[in-house]
Write an enzyme that holds these catalytic residues in place. Structure first.
Site, mmCIF file in Angstrom:
data_model
loop_
_atom_site.group_PDB
_atom_site.id
_atom_site.type_symbol
_atom_site.label_atom_id
_atom_site.label_comp_id
_atom_site.label_asym_id
_atom_site.label_seq_id
_atom_site.Cartn_x
_atom_site.Cartn_y
_atom_site.Cartn_z
ATOM 1 N N GLU A 178 35.930 36.414 38.620
ATOM 2 C CA GLU A 178 36.022 37.049 37.309
ATOM 3 C C GLU A 178 34.665 37.326 36.663
ATOM 4 O O GLU A 178 34.322 36.755 35.613
ATOM 5 C CB GLU A 178 36.887 36.200 36.375
ATOM 6 C CG GLU A 178 38.319 36.048 36.874
ATOM 7 C CD GLU A 178 39.237 35.327 35.900
ATOM 8 O OE1 GLU A 178 40.449 35.345 36.120
ATOM 9 O OE2 GLU A 178 38.726 34.744 34.903
ATOM 10 N N GLU A 361 45.007 34.801 41.386
ATOM 11 C CA GLU A 361 45.469 33.978 40.259
ATOM 12 C C GLU A 361 46.622 34.686 39.569
ATOM 13 O O GLU A 361 46.550 35.892 39.296
ATOM 14 C CB GLU A 361 44.366 33.721 39.219
ATOM 15 C CG GLU A 361 43.290 32.763 39.653
ATOM 16 C CD GLU A 361 42.285 32.474 38.543
ATOM 17 O OE1 GLU A 361 42.651 32.586 37.341
ATOM 18 O OE2 GLU A 361 41.133 32.154 38.870
#
Length: 462
Positions: A178, A361
């Site tokens: 991320e 995720e």
């Protein structure tokens, strides 16, 4: 009608590619969120140690000094992951634990991960490793951190060490987790470490993060790594109205949330919409930078949680106008599974070189409690089920999704939220460190058992 049992509330649609044994199911963790032992065996401070010590930075002043005590309980946790029947386990390696300030290896930190990887191999669970999950060593931050181009080279050094020492037991490497959060939340809004709040810093940090990704990929490949990529968080975006202004706001929001990372990786350039969002703010790009960033990847990891419903701010940006009467998690995030399908299909259309995808995720936070030895997290079971349906729809649309990782294996230190938000398939009592698999974990285990049994029957009949 009888209530559904754990055996039939969680499974992909019949005939889905997710029933095949080569579609991987796993769960994820991150070193800083679970390990604790922040000063043990030569581990150096990282930016989250520093940030968490800042008054008001983390809810209730909590820190990750102990977290899930995984540094001590690692074998129990790996055995627990294996007991759920997971094909793969996603984890990160703590940069501060394995490298000293002078760049030499820390033997105690290396030994810890050697044991973790050996235990995963013992169980036949594939290791999916993330190198950088936001825990930059503080001594590197003191020299500028991600505002310093040289930090990308330091990430490559870390990648070189990790792949030389652990590469024979690692199935897949992700350079970064991320980068949007590391850049924007860490440098643009100040909500995450290192706590800076200037758009110019966010833009510069993003460029250096992506440059570091390219350099780290080269180091990994030089050491024989076969599957290398990056993990990015994405957001589904919808317009608050059909107006031209709100439709344009959607384009700006997508450029920020998704294309800021994806375009450089897969198109070799930053989206032009960013100049409208942040006039006059550009990274310093040297000759050859974009070629390094756009080096071909073997996969892209997609982290998906929610949708943003946006409208024009009346200027050159957008605002997120949350919808009423929608399901939300205790994070305040809208539960919107169709957004995952739409984002994946949109990426397939926008990026001709989109590599295979892992959903690295996906999960939700809830206020879970243990009652009579059980954690009833029915909302999470429904959440997971609906997202599996969305992935199946993307598969049918031609998106090459090869695996799904629930976030997360364990309740853990949830960054600036401290311990108030529980994302785990497994409940952690932070006082006793007792682990209790939630109903969602048992439902996933039951599905994986059914899938294996189906494969055995199919194999015998063929």
């Amino acid at each position: 009608m009888n209530a559904p049992t754990l055996d039939d509330v969680l499974s992909p649609p019949p005939g889905s590619a997710m029933w095949r044994p080569d579609f991987l199911f796993g769960a994820g963790t991150a070193a800083y969120q679970i390990e604790g032992a922040v000063a043990a065996d030569g581990r150096l401070p990282c930016i989250w140690d520093t940030f968490a010590a800042r008054p008001g930075a983390v809810r209730n002043g909590e820190t990750a000094a102990v977290a899930c005590d995984h540094y001590r309980l690692w074998q129990q946790d790996i055995d627990l992951a294996a007991s759920l029947g997971l094909d793969a386990y996603r984890l990160s390696v703590s940069w501060s634990r394995v490298l000293r300030e002078d760049g030499t290896p820390n033997p105690a930190g290396i030994d810890f991960y050697e044991r973790v990887f050996d235990r995963l191999a013992h169980h036949g669970v594939k290791a999916f490793v993330t190198l950088y999950h936001w825990d930059l060593p503080q001594h590197i931050q003191d020299r500028g951190g991600w505002l310093n181009r040289d930090t990308g080279r330091r990430l490559a050094d870390f990648a070189d060490l990790a792949s030389r020492r652990f590469g024979d037991r690692v199935a897949t490497w992700a350079t970064l987790n991320e980068p949007w959060c590391a850049a924007f939340l860490g440098h643009g809004s100040g909500l995450h470490a290192p706590g800076m709040a200037d758009t110019r810093y966010a833009v510069e940090a993003m460029h250096h993060l992506l440059l570091g990704h390219g350099h780290a990929m080269a180091a990994l490949r030089a050491n024989g790594a076969q599957r290398v990529g990056l993990v990015t968080n994405v957001t589904a975006v919808s317009a608050d109205s059909p107006s031209a202004a709100d439709q344009h706001a959607v384009r700006l929001a997508r450029a920020c949330y998704n294309q800021w990372v994806m375009d450089p990786l897969l198109l070799g350039s930053y989206p032009e919409e960013l100049q409208e969002l942040w006039p006059g703010v550009r990274p310093i790009v040297h000759d050859g930078d974009m070629q390094v960033i756009a080096s071909p990847m073997d996969f892209i990891g997609i982290n998906y949680y929610f949708r943003a419903n946006v409208r024009s701010d009346g200027a050159h940006g957008y605002t997120d106008k949350g919808l009423d009467r929608v399901e939300r998690t205790i994070m305040g995030w809208e539960v919107y599974p169709a957004g995952l399908r739409d984002v994946l299909i949109g990426f397939k259309g926008r990026y001709p070189t989109l590599p295979p995808v892992y959903i690295t995720e996906n999960g939700m936070a809830s206020d879970d409690v243990v009652a009579d030895g059980r954690v009833d997290d029915a909302q999470r079971v429904r959440y997971l089920q609906r997202h599996l349906v969305a992935i199946d729809q993307a598969l049918h649309a031609g998106v090459d999704v090869q695996g799904y990782f629930a976030w997360s294996l364990l309740d853990n230190f949830e960054w600036s939220e401290g311990y108030a938000k529980r994302f785990g398939l497994v409940h952690v009592d932070y006082t006793t460190q007792a682990r209790t698999p939630k109903d969602s974990a048992l439902a996933l285990k039951a599905f994986l058992q059914r899938r294996r049994a189906q494969g055995v029957i199919s194999g015998r009949s063929s």
